[in-house]
Design a protein around this motif. Structure first.
Motif, PDB file in Angstrom:
ATOM      1  N   ILE A   1       0.840  -1.200   0.000  1.00  0.00           N
ATOM      2  CA  ILE A   1       0.000   0.000   0.000  1.00  0.00           C
ATOM      3  C   ILE A   1       0.873   1.247   0.000  1.00  0.00           C
ATOM      4  CG2 ILE A   1      -1.636   1.337   1.387  1.00  0.00           C
ATOM      5  CD1 ILE A   1      -2.803  -1.464   2.260  1.00  0.00           C
ATOM      6  N   ARG A   2       1.886   1.261   0.854  1.00  0.00           N
ATOM      7  CA  ARG A   2       2.786   2.419   0.902  1.00  0.00           C
ATOM      8  C   ARG A   2       3.531   2.613  -0.432  1.00  0.00           C
ATOM      9  NH1 ARG A   2       3.941   5.681   4.852  1.00  0.00           N
ATOM     10  NH2 ARG A   2       3.313   5.217   6.958  1.00  0.00           N
ATOM     11  N   LEU A   3       3.980   1.511  -1.015  1.00  0.00           N
ATOM     12  CA  LEU A   3       4.705   1.589  -2.280  1.00  0.00           C
ATOM     13  C   LEU A   3       3.836   2.178  -3.376  1.00  0.00           C
ATOM     14  CD1 LEU A   3       7.200   0.880  -4.063  1.00  0.00           C
ATOM     15  CD2 LEU A   3       6.061  -1.296  -4.500  1.00  0.00           C
ATOM     16  N   VAL A   4       2.649   1.633  -3.542  1.00  0.00           N
ATOM     17  CA  VAL A   4       1.790   2.036  -4.654  1.00  0.00           C
ATOM     18  C   VAL A   4       1.069   3.359  -4.381  1.00  0.00           C
ATOM     19  CG1 VAL A   4      -0.198   1.358  -6.069  1.00  0.00           C
ATOM     20  CG2 VAL A   4       1.509  -0.350  -5.411  1.00  0.00           C
ATOM     21  N   LEU A   5       0.431   3.456  -3.242  1.00  0.00           N
ATOM     22  CA  LEU A   5      -0.354   4.657  -2.964  1.00  0.00           C
ATOM     23  C   LEU A   5       0.501   5.809  -2.422  1.00  0.00           C
ATOM     24  CD1 LEU A   5      -3.584   3.089  -1.470  1.00  0.00           C
ATOM     25  CD2 LEU A   5      -3.118   3.775  -3.826  1.00  0.00           C
ATOM     26  N   GLY A   6       1.667   5.474  -1.858  1.00  0.00           N
ATOM     27  CA  GLY A   6       2.552   6.514  -1.375  1.00  0.00           C
ATOM     28  C   GLY A   6       3.052   7.423  -2.481  1.00  0.00           C
ATOM     29  N   ALA A   7       3.108   6.912  -3.682  1.00  0.00           N
ATOM     30  CA  ALA A   7       3.525   7.717  -4.827  1.00  0.00           C
ATOM     31  C   ALA A   7       2.517   8.813  -5.130  1.00  0.00           C
ATOM     32  CB  ALA A   7       3.712   6.827  -6.046  1.00  0.00           C
ATOM     33  N   MET A   8       1.299   8.660  -4.624  1.00  0.00           N
ATOM     34  CA  MET A   8       0.261   9.656  -4.879  1.00  0.00           C
ATOM     35  C   MET A   8       0.429  10.884  -3.976  1.00  0.00           C
ATOM     36  SD  MET A   8      -2.964   7.130  -5.122  1.00  0.00           S
ATOM     37  CE  MET A   8      -3.908   7.514  -6.581  1.00  0.00           C
ATOM     38  N   ARG A   9       1.134  10.734  -2.895  1.00  0.00           N
ATOM     39  CA  ARG A   9       1.274  11.834  -1.932  1.00  0.00           C
ATOM     40  C   ARG A   9       2.238  12.853  -2.383  1.00  0.00           C
ATOM     41  NH1 ARG A   9       0.449  10.281   4.295  1.00  0.00           N
ATOM     42  NH2 ARG A   9      -1.651  11.004   4.208  1.00  0.00           N
TER      43      ARG A   9
END
Length: 126
Positions: free
Chosen positions: A118-126
Motif C-alpha cells: 500500500i505504501r509503495l503504490v499509494l505513497g507515490a500519490m502523496r
C-alpha cells in the motif's frame, strides 16, 4: 449475515481511520479474520441490497474509504479515481491472498505485506 459483516467491517475501518495506511491494512485484516462474512459481503446476489441495515453499514465503511482516499488524491477532481484505485488495490490484494495465488500466502504475513504494498503504490500519490 451481510448486514452483520458490513457493520463489523465498518467498525474495523473506523478504528483505523486516523491513519490512511492502516485503513488498507484493516481492510485486509478483516477479510482474513472474517472470511465467510467478507465473501458474502461482496456477493450482492446473496443478500437484499435494499436492506436498510446493510445500506447503513456500507455507507459507514464507504465514508472511511472515501475520506482516506481523498487524503491521497492529488486534486479534488481525482478523488473518485483515487478511491477506486485504492479500493481496487486492497480488494485485489485480499482476493489474491485468500485464493492462495500469491507465493507469500503460504507462510507470509498478510498485514506486513499489505502495509508495504500500500505504501509503495499509494505513497507515490502523496
Amino acid at each position: 449475515m451481510a448486514a452483520e459483516g458490513f457493520a463489523m467491517f465498518a467498525a474495523a475501518l473506523e478504528r483505523a481511520a486516523a491513519d490512511v495506511w492502516e485503513v488498507g491494512v484493516a481492510y485486509v485484516r478483516f477479510a482474513i479474520d472474517h472470511r465467510p462474512y467478507f465473501e458474502v459481503m461482496f456477493r450482492p446476489e446473496l443478500y437484499r441490497v435494499d436492506d436498510p441495515d446493510i445500506q447503513a453499514a456500507q455507507e459507514r465503511a464507504a465514508d472511511v474509504l472515501v475520506t482516506s482516499a481523498r487524503s491521497l488524491s492529488p486534486s479534488p477532481e481525482h478523488d473518485r479515481l483515487t478511491t477506486i484505485a485504492a479500493w481496487s488495490l486492497v480488494h485485489g490484494f485480499t482476493g489474491l491472498w485468500l485464493s492462495g495465488s500469491l507465493q507469500e500466502s503460504a507462510d507470509g504475513d498478510p498485514e506486513a505485506l499489505a502495509h508495504s504494498m500500500i505504501r509503495l503504490v499509494l505513497g507515490a500519490m502523496r
